[in-house]
Design an enzyme around this catalytic site. Structure first.
Site, short mmCIF file in Angstrom:
data_model
loop_
_atom_site.label_atom_id
_atom_site.label_comp_id
_atom_site.label_asym_id
_atom_site.label_seq_id
_atom_site.Cartn_x
_atom_site.Cartn_y
_atom_site.Cartn_z
N GLN A 19 8.10 2.58 -6.74
CA GLN A 19 7.18 3.93 -6.73
C GLN A 19 8.15 5.07 -6.86
O GLN A 19 7.77 5.78 -7.93
CB GLN A 19 6.45 3.99 -5.32
CG GLN A 19 5.46 5.17 -5.48
CD GLN A 19 4.67 5.47 -3.98
OE1 GLN A 19 4.89 4.53 -3.15
NE2 GLN A 19 3.86 6.29 -3.99
N ASP A 59 -8.21 5.35 -5.60
CA ASP A 59 -7.50 5.77 -4.25
C ASP A 59 -7.03 7.39 -4.14
O ASP A 59 -6.42 7.72 -5.15
CB ASP A 59 -6.14 4.80 -3.99
CG ASP A 59 -5.73 4.88 -2.75
OD1 ASP A 59 -6.32 5.12 -1.60
OD2 ASP A 59 -4.48 4.34 -2.64
N THR A 100 -3.85 -5.31 -2.93
CA THR A 100 -4.66 -4.54 -2.09
C THR A 100 -5.52 -5.26 -1.08
O THR A 100 -6.46 -5.99 -1.47
CB THR A 100 -5.62 -3.40 -2.63
OG1 THR A 100 -4.84 -2.67 -3.52
CG2 THR A 100 -6.22 -2.24 -1.65
N GLU A 157 6.62 6.94 6.46
CA GLU A 157 6.37 8.11 7.38
C GLU A 157 7.01 7.57 8.59
O GLU A 157 7.77 8.46 9.35
CB GLU A 157 4.98 8.40 7.46
CG GLU A 157 4.45 9.29 6.35
CD GLU A 157 3.01 9.47 6.68
OE1 GLU A 157 2.76 10.21 7.29
OE2 GLU A 157 2.18 8.67 6.15
N LYS A 181 1.85 -0.31 -6.54
CA LYS A 181 0.79 -0.58 -5.86
C LYS A 181 -0.17 -1.52 -6.47
O LYS A 181 -1.35 -1.53 -5.76
CB LYS A 181 0.10 0.98 -5.78
CG LYS A 181 0.75 1.93 -4.65
CD LYS A 181 0.24 3.21 -4.72
CE LYS A 181 0.93 4.18 -3.59
NZ LYS A 181 0.56 3.95 -2.31
N ARG A 236 7.90 0.93 -2.31
CA ARG A 236 8.52 2.37 -2.35
C ARG A 236 9.43 2.42 -3.17
O ARG A 236 9.61 3.57 -3.76
CB ARG A 236 8.92 2.94 -0.76
CG ARG A 236 7.70 2.96 0.13
CD ARG A 236 6.54 3.77 -0.15
NE ARG A 236 5.72 3.65 1.00
CZ ARG A 236 4.29 4.07 1.03
NH1 ARG A 236 3.93 4.74 -0.43
NH2 ARG A 236 3.48 4.09 1.67
N HIS A 292 -0.34 13.08 5.96
CA HIS A 292 0.47 11.97 5.18
C HIS A 292 1.06 12.89 3.87
O HIS A 292 2.23 12.66 3.68
CB HIS A 292 -0.55 11.11 4.57
CG HIS A 292 0.08 10.09 3.68
ND1 HIS A 292 1.11 9.12 3.88
CD2 HIS A 292 -0.16 9.95 2.46
CE1 HIS A 292 1.23 8.57 2.96
NE2 HIS A 292 0.73 8.81 1.86
N GLU A 309 -5.53 2.61 5.22
CA GLU A 309 -6.75 3.36 4.74
C GLU A 309 -7.98 2.92 5.09
O GLU A 309 -8.28 1.74 5.51
CB GLU A 309 -6.50 3.38 3.00
CG GLU A 309 -5.23 3.82 2.75
CD GLU A 309 -4.99 4.16 1.24
OE1 GLU A 309 -5.93 4.41 0.52
OE2 GLU A 309 -3.58 3.95 0.85
N GLU A 358 -0.11 0.50 3.59
CA GLU A 358 -0.82 2.01 3.99
C GLU A 358 -2.12 1.90 4.69
O GLU A 358 -2.89 0.98 4.08
CB GLU A 358 -1.03 2.81 2.77
CG GLU A 358 0.22 3.28 1.95
CD GLU A 358 -0.02 4.15 0.68
OE1 GLU A 358 -0.80 3.99 0.26
OE2 GLU A 358 1.17 5.09 0.68
N ASP A 370 -3.25 -0.47 1.47
CA ASP A 370 -2.65 -0.22 0.03
C ASP A 370 -1.39 -0.52 0.10
O ASP A 370 -0.47 0.38 0.15
CB ASP A 370 -3.24 1.10 -0.39
CG ASP A 370 -2.48 1.46 -1.74
OD1 ASP A 370 -2.13 0.60 -2.40
OD2 ASP A 370 -1.96 2.72 -1.86
MN MN Z 1 -2.64 4.66 -0.99
#
Ligand code: MN
Length: 443
Positions: free
Chosen positions: A255, A142, A272, A389, A268, A252, A149, A216, A214, A248
């Site tokens: 993380q 990834d 997925t 975000e 993560k 948080r 971002h 992606e 996320e 993904d």
């Molecule tokens: Mn990602």
């Protein structure tokens, strides 16, 4: 050599499959994405199919009716395999043989060989099929290729110095986990994990409270490179077979505590989600664009990451969006809430640069490997493609049409990613669904 526009992109040519003419379909005759499926509720071995409208062209059934004759053994063997790995190992010329055969089989008229008289036997309703992972994914990487971002996330961590000094020089990435990659529709269980200590005490361990998605895009690797050999950027796209959508999922709070100094780990790797259809580079040929040019004052890429053709055509114009539907919204029959819209063309690094960089130290990439772009955000607030975000770490909560408020994901929330390519003079093509619902933490 990259894929080019040919007769299979002609918008005037239709399929005999009526639903493929629906302007809203992701799968007109011009797309022809490949996937792996079985008839729902059966234990039949997985087989390869090609999406057309709301149907799937069953390649094994086509073969049994003599419709795949004359393509050559490597292509036929790839078409009859239980996953796309053998197909992905084919070079672009052979992949195109299968695309052109499917196009002939499905077009409404003028075909040399047609599936029309066999429609009842070779077409399966997507509603009656279980879509599986398209390939046995050997490795998953990834990246972190969106400047918007990376800048937004960096601002939250380091307001004065959002981008680390390496970011505009290296396509940043990490090695992910393949065992927890699931196809669209598979539920996602809320993970538990360690979180940052409060007041100097011990860290907590429990259900993640800051669960996020996320948006992606993933690229499936085609032919690989031998261990120790590199891939020049000028050749990088020969190693890319097609794209899919990737969610993904990210915890948080986990993380934030675990990421230093080696990057994401358990935050993560619990799930997925990918969309099940491989939209081929051949299908995407009309939608190639120049990537966003570097701003004045940005460094020029090092020579191994610079290529004229990549600068002119290394981007993909794919309009992306994130849809959220809570349990209450589903129960009340409300349409999904569009949380963000963005475009793949806004990435700072191209997929070609990611491939060239990945192999630049001699790492061997293999057919069926998956690389993902990182969160595809754009410049405006409505382009922010994860909740971290979008709600600015929860400080700007979203109010949904149901009156519910979201900072991060709650149990029962369903996220669906969509991607669509639009260009005047061409049929729009899309990626299908990339959907997952959050289940409560394991009791
Ligand atoms: Mn990602």
């Amino acid at each position: 050599m990259t894929a080019h526009v040919d007769e299979t992109h002609d918008p005037k040519i239709h399929s005999f499959v009526e639903s493929a003419q629906d302007p809203a379909t992701d799968f007109p005759l011009q797309n022809l994405p490949l996937g792996v499926f079985r008839r729902a509720g059966t234990a039949e071995p997985p087989r390869i199919g090609i999406a057309i409208g709301d149907r799937i062209l069953d390649l094994r059934a086509c073969h049994e009716r003599g419709l795949l004759r004359g393509m050559g053994d490597p292509v036929l063997e790839a078409a009859l395999a239980p996953n796309l790995n053998a197909y992905l190992a084919l070079d672009a010329r052979l992949r195109r043989t299968l695309r052109h055969r499917a196009w002939h089989l499905l077009r409404a008229e003028g075909a040399q060989v047609t599936a029309r008289p066999h429609a009842a036997d070779v077409l399966v309703a997507q509603a009656d099929a279980e879509l599986l992972l398209p390939a046995a994914i050997g490795d998953y990487t990834d990246f972190y290729a969106s400047l918007h971002h990376a800048t937004n996330v960096g601002k939250m961590l380091r307001p004065d110095n959002p981008l680390l000094p390496n970011w505009k020089w290296i396509p940043i990435g990490y090695h992910g986990r393949t065992s927890s990659i699931v196809p669209s529709g598979a539920p996602v269980r809320r993970p538990s994990g360690q979180t940052e200590p409060k007041d100097g005490g011990a860290p907590g361990f429990g259900p993640s409270r800051n669960l996020d998605y996320e948006l992606e895009v993933g690229a499936f690797l085609g032919p690989g490179n031998p261990l120790g050999a590199t891939i020049p950027l000028a050749d990088a796209e020969q190693h890319l077979a097609g794209l899919c959508l990737v969610n993904d999922w990210s915890a948080r709070d986990v993380q934030k505590w675990e990421y230093a100094p080696l990057g994401p780990f358990l935050a993560k790797n619990f799930a997925t989600t990918i969309s099940p259809w491989l939209v081929t580079l051949e299908a995407l040929a009309p939608f190639r664009v120049a990537p966003e040019p570097r701003a004045d004052g940005d460094p020029q890429p090092l020579p191994y990451l610079a290529d004229e053709r990549d600068r002119e055509r290394g981007g993909f114009d794919v309009a992306l969006r994130v849809e959220l539907r809570t349990k209450a919204m589903r129960e009340r029959g409300l349409v999904p809430f569009v949380v963000s819209t963005s475009n793949l063309r806004d990435l700072y690094w191209t997929l070609g640069q990611m491939v060239a960089h990945h192999a630049s130290g001699g790492c061997n990439l293999r057919p069926g490997d998956l690389i993902a772009t990182g969160t595809v955000s754009g410049p405006a607030p409505e382009n922010r493609a994860c909740l971290l975000e979008r709600t600015w770490r929860g400080s700007e909560p979203l109010t949904l049409p149901s009156g519910e408020v979201r900072r991060f994901l709650e149990d029962g929330d369903e996220i669906n990613l969509r991607g669509r390519c639009l260009r005047d003079g061409f049929r729009a093509i899309g990626f299908g669904e990339c959907r997952g619902e959050i289940l409560p933490v394991q009791p």
